[in-house]
Design a protein around this motif. Structure first.
Motif, PDB file in Angstrom:
ATOM      1  N   GLN A  27       0.831  -1.215   0.000  1.00 38.18           N
ATOM      2  CA  GLN A  27       0.000   0.000   0.000  1.00 38.18           C
ATOM      3  C   GLN A  27       0.860   1.258   0.000  1.00 38.18           C
ATOM      4  OE1 GLN A  27      -2.656  -2.137   3.119  1.00 38.18           O
ATOM      5  NE2 GLN A  27      -3.261   0.038   3.115  1.00 38.18           N
ATOM      6  N   ALA A  28       1.868   1.248   0.859  1.00 38.30           N
ATOM      7  CA  ALA A  28       2.741   2.420   0.957  1.00 38.30           C
ATOM      8  C   ALA A  28       3.486   2.651  -0.356  1.00 38.30           C
ATOM      9  CB  ALA A  28       3.731   2.237   2.112  1.00 38.30           C
ATOM     10  N   ILE A  29       3.964   1.577  -0.957  1.00 40.38           N
ATOM     11  CA  ILE A  29       4.732   1.716  -2.198  1.00 40.38           C
ATOM     12  C   ILE A  29       3.829   2.175  -3.343  1.00 40.38           C
ATOM     13  CG2 ILE A  29       6.031   0.401  -3.946  1.00 40.38           C
ATOM     14  CD1 ILE A  29       7.436  -1.074  -1.691  1.00 40.38           C
ATOM     15  N   LYS A  30       2.577   1.721  -3.319  1.00 37.39           N
ATOM     16  CA  LYS A  30       1.651   2.140  -4.377  1.00 37.39           C
ATOM     17  C   LYS A  30       1.327   3.638  -4.328  1.00 37.39           C
ATOM     18  CE  LYS A  30      -1.656  -0.897  -5.693  1.00 37.39           C
ATOM     19  NZ  LYS A  30      -2.662  -2.000  -5.576  1.00 37.39           N
ATOM     20  N   THR A  31       1.583   4.262  -3.199  1.00 39.10           N
ATOM     21  CA  THR A  31       1.354   5.719  -3.145  1.00 39.10           C
ATOM     22  C   THR A  31       2.424   6.479  -3.943  1.00 39.10           C
ATOM     23  OG1 THR A  31       2.648   6.047  -1.121  1.00 39.10           O
ATOM     24  CG2 THR A  31       0.286   5.572  -0.846  1.00 39.10           C
ATOM     25  N   VAL A  32       3.583   5.846  -4.182  1.00 37.97           N
ATOM     26  CA  VAL A  32       4.633   6.552  -4.937  1.00 37.97           C
ATOM     27  C   VAL A  32       4.995   5.894  -6.267  1.00 37.97           C
ATOM     28  CG1 VAL A  32       5.705   7.719  -2.964  1.00 37.97           C
ATOM     29  CG2 VAL A  32       6.442   5.405  -3.566  1.00 37.97           C
ATOM     30  N   TRP A  33       4.662   4.623  -6.455  1.00 38.83           N
ATOM     31  CA  TRP A  33       5.029   3.904  -7.680  1.00 38.83           C
ATOM     32  C   TRP A  33       3.810   3.331  -8.394  1.00 38.83           C
ATOM     33  CZ3 TRP A  33       9.831   0.264  -6.437  1.00 38.83           C
ATOM     34  CH2 TRP A  33      10.984   1.056  -6.297  1.00 38.83           C
ATOM     35  N   THR A  34       3.766   3.500  -9.705  1.00 34.61           N
ATOM     36  CA  THR A  34       2.824   2.769 -10.545  1.00 34.61           C
ATOM     37  C   THR A  34       3.304   1.308 -10.623  1.00 34.61           C
ATOM     38  OG1 THR A  34       4.170   3.431 -12.430  1.00 34.61           O
ATOM     39  CG2 THR A  34       2.233   4.789 -11.940  1.00 34.61           C
ATOM     40  N   ASP A  98      11.363   0.712 -14.088  1.00 31.33           N
ATOM     41  CA  ASP A  98      11.245  -0.266 -13.013  1.00 31.33           C
ATOM     42  C   ASP A  98      11.934   0.257 -11.763  1.00 31.33           C
ATOM     43  OD1 ASP A  98       9.750  -1.994 -14.661  1.00 31.33           O
ATOM     44  OD2 ASP A  98      11.593  -2.704 -15.614  1.00 31.33           O
ATOM     45  N   GLY A  99      12.021  -0.579 -10.734  1.00 29.68           N
ATOM     46  CA  GLY A  99      12.572  -0.044  -9.495  1.00 29.68           C
ATOM     47  C   GLY A  99      13.279  -1.064  -8.628  1.00 29.68           C
ATOM     48  N   VAL A 100      14.064  -0.517  -7.694  1.00 28.10           N
ATOM     49  CA  VAL A 100      14.781  -1.328  -6.708  1.00 28.10           C
ATOM     50  C   VAL A 100      14.209  -1.039  -5.327  1.00 28.10           C
ATOM     51  CG1 VAL A 100      16.996  -1.562  -5.495  1.00 28.10           C
ATOM     52  CG2 VAL A 100      16.950  -1.475  -8.008  1.00 28.10           C
ATOM     53  N   VAL A 101      13.908  -2.107  -4.575  1.00 25.06           N
ATOM     54  CA  VAL A 101      13.515  -1.964  -3.174  1.00 25.06           C
ATOM     55  C   VAL A 101      14.600  -2.620  -2.333  1.00 25.06           C
ATOM     56  CG1 VAL A 101      11.859  -2.629  -1.394  1.00 25.06           C
ATOM     57  CG2 VAL A 101      11.037  -1.857  -3.634  1.00 25.06           C
ATOM     58  N   ALA A 102      15.185  -1.836  -1.434  1.00 26.67           N
ATOM     59  CA  ALA A 102      16.243  -2.346  -0.563  1.00 26.67           C
ATOM     60  C   ALA A 102      15.635  -2.773   0.758  1.00 26.67           C
ATOM     61  CB  ALA A 102      17.307  -1.275  -0.337  1.00 26.67           C
ATOM     62  N   LEU A 103      15.733  -4.063   1.073  1.00 24.25           N
ATOM     63  CA  LEU A 103      15.174  -4.607   2.315  1.00 24.25           C
ATOM     64  C   LEU A 103      16.322  -5.147   3.153  1.00 24.25           C
ATOM     65  CD1 LEU A 103      12.700  -5.711   4.016  1.00 24.25           C
ATOM     66  CD2 LEU A 103      12.916  -7.816   2.655  1.00 24.25           C
ATOM     67  N   GLY A 104      16.724  -4.386   4.155  1.00 25.93           N
ATOM     68  CA  GLY A 104      17.831  -4.855   4.976  1.00 25.93           C
ATOM     69  C   GLY A 104      18.477  -3.714   5.745  1.00 25.93           C
ATOM     70  N   GLY A 105      19.667  -3.998   6.223  1.00 25.32           N
ATOM     71  CA  GLY A 105      20.392  -2.999   7.002  1.00 25.32           C
ATOM     72  C   GLY A 105      21.192  -2.067   6.122  1.00 25.32           C
ATOM     73  N   GLY A 106      22.210  -1.459   6.731  1.00 26.42           N
ATOM     74  CA  GLY A 106      22.991  -0.462   6.017  1.00 26.42           C
ATOM     75  C   GLY A 106      23.729  -1.003   4.809  1.00 26.42           C
ATOM     76  N   VAL A 107      24.220  -2.213   4.904  1.00 27.69           N
ATOM     77  CA  VAL A 107      24.953  -2.794   3.785  1.00 27.69           C
ATOM     78  C   VAL A 107      24.035  -2.935   2.577  1.00 27.69           C
ATOM     79  CG1 VAL A 107      26.041  -4.923   2.952  1.00 27.69           C
ATOM     80  CG2 VAL A 107      26.676  -3.989   5.188  1.00 27.69           C
ATOM     81  N   VAL A 108      22.860  -3.515   2.793  1.00 30.22           N
ATOM     82  CA  VAL A 108      21.908  -3.697   1.697  1.00 30.22           C
ATOM     83  C   VAL A 108      21.462  -2.339   1.152  1.00 30.22           C
ATOM     84  CG1 VAL A 108      19.544  -4.428   1.173  1.00 30.22           C
ATOM     85  CG2 VAL A 108      21.094  -5.972   2.373  1.00 30.22           C
ATOM     86  N   GLY A 109      21.201  -1.404   2.034  1.00 31.40           N
ATOM     87  CA  GLY A 109      20.753  -0.080   1.590  1.00 31.40           C
ATOM     88  C   GLY A 109      21.802   0.640   0.768  1.00 31.40           C
TER      89      GLY A 109
END
Lengths: 360, 360
Positions: A27-34, A98-109
């Motif tokens: 839901q949150a991501i759909k507010t900014v991404w098609t 398209d897009g990238v979603v980073a799920l993790g700590g600082g290294v992943v981000g």
């Protein structure tokens, strides 16, 4: 939910802090991404805990999801992982929409952010930081990074995400050592802000207290960081304040070769820089002790390890904060009153010595 | 001297076109840079011709210079060279106040620009393009790039230089094939601009004529490109016009695996896209022939090689210009009147076929 708006020259975005927000992430991501293809970049540890539920929600939300997992740990902030991820995006025919979603700590981000910034000269990015360190620090401000053998974060970009969604609930699955290391950055922010934020830290007497106050600690840290970043997007001026404790901290982290986590090294660096500037008469005597007290109650290290002065100096000369023949330090004229102090590289030994010799 | 001012959201800079300007390069650089360390990045071919004199001048001008040379050729737009250059900057203790000077053609400019954009999240950059292709195209607009096995320029950044200094005199040492390939991009610009620029091309009847008119051709091409880039820094809209001829051209270049130079592939792509849109009734009949005539007089290829439709389509699907399920083409409603046309990927075969079958 606390929402902090970040406005930069290249993009405006929101940092949202809400308990349980990872459960409604689509839901949150759909507010900014098609609808689009998403590369969900995570690591082995965080992926095992959350990747399935995030992927399921995103797919239910109409996104096409490719999960890309890197090994947990700082070693993944490498050229090798960057190349692997970029090739994976290309093989999966990711386009600029398209897009990238980073799920993790600082290294992943840091890694996923860098990949997003260079693939096709930049595709959309959303950060879902899961460690306290990433939630209070690295996910906000648009810095992405890789490490080099000569130092941390020597490669990277300034690249703003479209959204940062912080769920403090993820901290319950964080190993205590990582929770505590993230608190090192919180203490840094509180020392720079002073006032109520610093007072709030007095109620934290053990690691579990961090969890209880996490939403407030995160919101206050992010608000501060956002304010600084908006005033100075690319570290020309005020943003240097965020380096408080990092000058010696980074050197200690580098020389430790994995022995200390970033927040632990920063904790030592915070105390050390106060000792250095107390010796110079620029920081009030007792500040180092006050800062050390806040760190020690949760078990963070406050004394520098026994390091040879030469090796510390060599590491510091590689610091990104070196400009020409000077290294700019951040010190506290008082709690909540940070100042910048350029120090010639030739004088560095004299300045650093007080912090090192107190330990030897 | 012609000076073209480029103003972007992140930086303003000048493109200066002047015969002999490489002989006074330090003076020009001193107008934008204080004394600092400079990494002079060049390739084996251009370096052998000009690196010594540029280095000598820069050192006499008060700069500290490290010359970094990569092998000539497209293969240097690689992760391997990026890593090597970044490590070299770090080993030489380059700081954020130092800078990169790119001396060479498009490969050196793209690679050195990318390195400058990611080292410590970005250090200063100056472009000294020495090929016609780089002078009229790649050195202006802030695009940096590496190639991937799946396609050209799939990795990169938008990163503006502090100065672009163009010396048309360097074209006298350029092999004729490279001079001519650069002219392919000039024809592209002239077709997009029309009017006097297009008329100017009528006086070019052999490769040597390019040299005689080089300052004008460069100034007109750069002025056009600067105008487009200023209107659309990151290729959301008008900047797509610069892709005229590149949709098929890039595919041909990729599939040729080094057989055709970029400008040669673009030359073929220009004629092919006119054929495609003539077949659609969107480009006036005769345009392809008129464009082909301007290319043919200097020896540029105007007919596509015999390629399997499938392989061309696969290459095109990897194009950065693919957005979602569409690929946006640029066509001429008339000379000087470019238009954009999104084509669904599913229809691509039907559209491309006319250009391919005329050759088989």
């Amino acid at each position: 939910m606390t929402t902090i708006e970040v406005k930069t020259t290249t993009a405006d975005y929101a940092v949202k802090v809400k308990i349980g927000s990872l459960m409604t992430v689509a839901q949150a991501i759909k507010t900014v991404w098609t609808p689009r293809r998403i590369a969900l970049i995570t690591d082995t540890t965080v992926g095992a805990l959350y990747a399935d539920q995030v992927q399921t929600q995103l797919m239910a939300g109409g996104f096409t999801v490719t999960v890309l997992t890197v090994p947990s740990g700082e070693a993944s902030k490498s050229w090798a992982q960057t190349m692997r991820l970029v090739e994976a995006l290309s093989q999966a025919h990711f386009t600029r929409n398209d897009g990238v979603v980073a799920l993790g700590g600082g290294v992943v981000g840091d890694l996923a952010g860098f990949v997003a910034s260079i693939y096709m000269r930049g595709i959309s990015l959303i950060q879902l930081p899961t460690s306290l360190l990433a939630q209070v620090d690295s996910s906000v401000g648009g810095k992405t990074a890789l490490d080099l053998p000569t130092g941390k974060n020597l490669v990277g970009s300034f690249y703003q995400p479209d959204l940062v969604l912080i769920d403090p609930q993820t901290l319950t699955t964080l190993p205590q050592r990582m929770l505590v290391e993230g608190y090192g950055e919180v203490v840094k922010c509180a020392a720079l802000v002073g006032g109520d934020f610093w007072k709030l830290l007095q109620s934290i007497q053990q690691p579990d207290d961090i969890l209880l106050l996490a939403p407030q600690l995160i919101a206050r840290s992010v608000s501060f960081k956002a304010r600084v970043v908006m005033a100075d997007e690319k570290e020309g001026g005020q943003r240097q304040l965020l380096n408080f404790g990092h000058t010696i901290g980074h050197a200690v982290e580098l020389l430790g070769r994995g022995r200390w986590m970033h927040g632990e090294a920063v904790a030592m660096g915070l105390v050390a820089v106060c000792q250095v500037f107390e010796a110079q008469g620029l920081t009030p005597v007792g500040t180092a002790q006050a800062v050390a007290a806040r760190l020690a109650v949760v078990g963070l290290p406050t004394e520098l390890p026994d390091l040879a002065l030469n090796t510390v100096l060599t590491a510091m000369r590689h610091d990104k904060k070196v400009h020409g023949d000077q290294l700019t330090w951040v010190y506290l004229a008082a709690l909540g009153q940070p100042q910048l102090q350029p120090v010639p590289l030739t004088d560095l030994a004299t300045w650093v010595a007080p912090a090192l010799t107190t330990v030897a």
